[in-house]
Write a protein that holds these residues in place. Sequence first.
Motif, PDB file in Angstrom:
ATOM      1  N   ASN A 169       0.823  -1.204   0.000  1.00 12.21           N
ATOM      2  CA  ASN A 169       0.000   0.000   0.000  1.00 12.21           C
ATOM      3  C   ASN A 169       0.863   1.264   0.000  1.00 12.21           C
ATOM      4  OD1 ASN A 169      -2.598  -1.058  -0.127  1.00 12.21           O
ATOM      5  ND2 ASN A 169      -2.786  -1.274   2.091  1.00 12.21           N
ATOM      6  N   ILE A 170       1.929   1.249   0.800  1.00  8.98           N
ATOM      7  CA  ILE A 170       2.836   2.406   0.832  1.00  8.98           C
ATOM      8  C   ILE A 170       3.495   2.605  -0.531  1.00  8.98           C
ATOM      9  CG2 ILE A 170       4.982   3.293   1.828  1.00  8.98           C
ATOM     10  CD1 ILE A 170       4.183   1.841   4.436  1.00  8.98           C
ATOM     11  N   TYR A 171       3.981   1.503  -1.109  1.00  3.47           N
ATOM     12  CA  TYR A 171       4.613   1.587  -2.428  1.00  3.47           C
ATOM     13  C   TYR A 171       3.613   2.079  -3.469  1.00  3.47           C
ATOM     14  CZ  TYR A 171       6.554   0.098  -6.889  1.00  3.47           C
ATOM     15  OH  TYR A 171       6.992   0.075  -8.188  1.00  3.47           O
ATOM     16  N   ALA A 172       2.389   1.529  -3.434  1.00  7.66           N
ATOM     17  CA  ALA A 172       1.382   1.894  -4.438  1.00  7.66           C
ATOM     18  C   ALA A 172       1.054   3.377  -4.373  1.00  7.66           C
ATOM     19  CB  ALA A 172       0.120   1.057  -4.245  1.00  7.66           C
ATOM     20  N   TYR A 173       0.966   3.933  -3.161  1.00 10.02           N
ATOM     21  CA  TYR A 173       0.606   5.348  -3.029  1.00 10.02           C
ATOM     22  C   TYR A 173       1.692   6.259  -3.582  1.00 10.02           C
ATOM     23  CZ  TYR A 173      -0.804   9.795  -1.000  1.00 10.02           C
ATOM     24  OH  TYR A 173      -1.164  11.111  -0.843  1.00 10.02           O
ATOM     25  N   TRP A 174       2.951   5.953  -3.272  1.00  8.09           N
ATOM     26  CA  TRP A 174       4.029   6.875  -3.618  1.00  8.09           C
ATOM     27  C   TRP A 174       4.664   6.609  -4.979  1.00  8.09           C
ATOM     28  CZ3 TRP A 174       4.623  11.237  -1.098  1.00  8.09           C
ATOM     29  CH2 TRP A 174       4.176  11.330   0.219  1.00  8.09           C
ATOM     30  N   PHE A 175       4.683   5.355  -5.419  1.00  9.61           N
ATOM     31  CA  PHE A 175       5.491   5.019  -6.594  1.00  9.61           C
ATOM     32  C   PHE A 175       4.745   4.302  -7.725  1.00  9.61           C
ATOM     33  CE2 PHE A 175       8.316   4.754  -2.802  1.00  9.61           C
ATOM     34  CZ  PHE A 175       9.088   5.880  -3.068  1.00  9.61           C
ATOM     35  N   SER A 176       3.458   4.028  -7.559  1.00  7.06           N
ATOM     36  CA  SER A 176       2.770   3.230  -8.577  1.00  7.06           C
ATOM     37  C   SER A 176       2.696   3.944  -9.920  1.00  7.06           C
ATOM     38  CB  SER A 176       1.356   2.861  -8.103  1.00  7.06           C
ATOM     39  OG  SER A 176       0.619   4.027  -7.762  1.00  7.06           O
ATOM     40  N   ASP A 177       2.617   5.282  -9.917  1.00  2.00           N
ATOM     41  CA  ASP A 177       2.542   6.001 -11.189  1.00  2.00           C
ATOM     42  C   ASP A 177       3.813   5.807 -12.005  1.00  2.00           C
ATOM     43  OD1 ASP A 177       3.967   7.417  -9.280  1.00  2.00           O
ATOM     44  OD2 ASP A 177       3.379   9.394 -10.051  1.00  2.00           O
ATOM     45  N   GLN A 178       4.969   5.938 -11.349  1.00  2.00           N
ATOM     46  CA  GLN A 178       6.234   5.746 -12.062  1.00  2.00           C
ATOM     47  C   GLN A 178       6.409   4.292 -12.499  1.00  2.00           C
ATOM     48  OE1 GLN A 178       8.403   8.127 -13.119  1.00  2.00           O
ATOM     49  NE2 GLN A 178       6.775   9.482 -12.389  1.00  2.00           N
ATOM     50  N   ALA A 179       5.886   3.365 -11.705  1.00  2.00           N
ATOM     51  CA  ALA A 179       5.981   1.949 -12.069  1.00  2.00           C
ATOM     52  C   ALA A 179       5.207   1.671 -13.350  1.00  2.00           C
ATOM     53  CB  ALA A 179       5.452   1.076 -10.933  1.00  2.00           C
ATOM     54  N   VAL A 180       4.016   2.260 -13.481  1.00  2.00           N
ATOM     55  CA  VAL A 180       3.206   2.045 -14.688  1.00  2.00           C
ATOM     56  C   VAL A 180       3.869   2.698 -15.895  1.00  2.00           C
ATOM     57  CG1 VAL A 180       1.005   2.554 -15.788  1.00  2.00           C
ATOM     58  CG2 VAL A 180       1.052   1.767 -13.415  1.00  2.00           C
ATOM     59  N   LEU A 181       4.372   3.905 -15.739  1.00  2.00           N
ATOM     60  CA  LEU A 181       5.039   4.585 -16.855  1.00  2.00           C
ATOM     61  C   LEU A 181       6.273   3.799 -17.311  1.00  2.00           C
ATOM     62  CD1 LEU A 181       4.730   8.238 -15.523  1.00  2.00           C
ATOM     63  CD2 LEU A 181       3.652   7.352 -17.607  1.00  2.00           C
ATOM     64  N   LYS A 182       7.015   3.275 -16.357  1.00  2.00           N
ATOM     65  CA  LYS A 182       8.192   2.469 -16.697  1.00  2.00           C
ATOM     66  C   LYS A 182       7.783   1.176 -17.386  1.00  2.00           C
ATOM     67  CE  LYS A 182      12.429   0.568 -14.689  1.00  2.00           C
ATOM     68  NZ  LYS A 182      13.219   0.370 -13.440  1.00  2.00           N
TER      69      LYS A 182
ATOM     70  N   ILE B  65      -3.372   2.979  -8.195  1.00  2.00           N
ATOM     71  CA  ILE B  65      -3.235   2.060  -7.062  1.00  2.00           C
ATOM     72  C   ILE B  65      -3.942   0.745  -7.356  1.00  2.00           C
ATOM     73  CG2 ILE B  65      -4.020   1.644  -4.691  1.00  2.00           C
ATOM     74  CD1 ILE B  65      -3.289   4.486  -4.027  1.00  2.00           C
ATOM     75  N   SER B  66      -5.150   0.816  -7.940  1.00  2.00           N
ATOM     76  CA  SER B  66      -5.887  -0.423  -8.219  1.00  2.00           C
ATOM     77  C   SER B  66      -5.161  -1.266  -9.248  1.00  2.00           C
ATOM     78  CB  SER B  66      -7.309  -0.103  -8.690  1.00  2.00           C
ATOM     79  OG  SER B  66      -7.299   0.536  -9.948  1.00  2.00           O
ATOM     80  N   ALA B  67      -4.496  -0.622 -10.215  1.00  2.00           N
ATOM     81  CA  ALA B  67      -3.729  -1.381 -11.206  1.00  2.00           C
ATOM     82  C   ALA B  67      -2.572  -2.117 -10.548  1.00  2.00           C
ATOM     83  CB  ALA B  67      -3.209  -0.444 -12.295  1.00  2.00           C
ATOM     84  N   THR B  68      -1.864  -1.414  -9.641  1.00  2.00           N
ATOM     85  CA  THR B  68      -0.736  -2.034  -8.947  1.00  2.00           C
ATOM     86  C   THR B  68      -1.199  -3.169  -8.045  1.00  2.00           C
ATOM     87  OG1 THR B  68       0.407   0.098  -8.970  1.00  2.00           O
ATOM     88  CG2 THR B  68       1.235  -1.568  -7.441  1.00  2.00           C
ATOM     89  N   ILE B  69      -2.265  -2.919  -7.302  1.00  2.00           N
ATOM     90  CA  ILE B  69      -2.756  -3.907  -6.349  1.00  2.00           C
ATOM     91  C   ILE B  69      -3.353  -5.111  -7.065  1.00  2.00           C
ATOM     92  CG2 ILE B  69      -4.569  -4.310  -4.640  1.00  2.00           C
ATOM     93  CD1 ILE B  69      -3.932  -1.550  -3.507  1.00  2.00           C
TER      94      ILE B  69
END
Length: 280
Positions: free
Chosen positions: A43-56, A147-151
Motif C-alpha cells: 500500500n505504501i509503495y502503491a501510493y508513492w510510486f505506482s505512477d512511475q511503475a506504470v510509466l516504466k 493504485i488499483s492497477a498495482t494492487i
Amino acid sequence: MLENWFKTTILMAGIVVLFGAIGATLGGGQGMLIALLLAGGMNIYAYWFSDQAVLKMYNAREVDENSAPQFYRMVRELAQNAQLPMPKVYLIDEPQPNAFATGRDPEHAAVAATTGIMNILTERELRGVMAHELAHVKHRDTLISTISATIAGAISSIAQFGLLFSGGQRDRNVHPLVAILIMVLAPIAAMLIQMAISRAREFEADKGGAQISNDPTALAAALKKIHDYAHRIPMDTAEQHPETAQMMIINPLSAGGIKGLFSTHPNTEERIARLMAMAR
C-alpha cells in the motif's frame, strides 16, 4: 474528492484484510503476519510510486516543449482551461491508439499518449482525448486508478505466494482445493474491483473532457476511431499486464478468453451518444 479518498481508503483496507485472510488460510498465524506486512508495504509503495511503475512498464518517455512542441503546448493550454497545474507529458512507442493519466494528485500528475494515437487522430480529436485525461486528474481518479492497477497485479500473484509459503509448513494441511480456489478467485476479484472503479468514472471524464476542450463532438469522434483501431492493433504490454487496462481511455485488450468477460470500460457507443447529446 472526498468520495475518491474514501474509495481509496476502503480499497487499501480491503487489500490488507484479503491478504491477511489468505495468508492465514494458507500459512496459519505466521502466514497471516507475513501477508499483512506485505499488504502494508504494498500500500505504501502503491501510493508513492505506482505512477512511475506504470510509466516504466510502458517504456514511456517524458517530452517537453523542445521534443514535442505541438503536443506539449496542447496539454498546457488544456491544463490552463481546467485550472490545473501543468502535468508531466509522456509518449509511448506503441502503434495502438490509446492514452491514460496517472499520479497521486494534480500536483504530481502525468498524462501519456501512444504514438499510434498521434498518427491516427486529428488535432481536434487529440485535444478531446487529452482533455478527457485531464478530467481524470481534476476528478482525482488517477490515484485510485493507478493504485488499483498495482494492487490488482499483486492480487493475481498472491496465490503463488501462499502456495510457496504453505509448502514449507509441514504442520499445516492445506487442502489442495482451497489453494486452487484462491488461485482462481483472486485474479477475478482483482478484475471485479477494477470494473467497479472504472465504469462510472469514464462517463464523468468524458463529460469533464468535453467541458475542458469545449468540443464534445471531437471527443466522440476520437472515441470511435480509437475503439475501431484498438481492437485491430494489439498492445503487448497491456496484454501482459491486463490490470493496467482500466487506466486507458479505451480498453486496449483483445476480446478473446476470460479478459473479454471483464470489460473495465462502459460501452463506447453509449459514451459517444452521451457526448453527442451534450453537443446538442
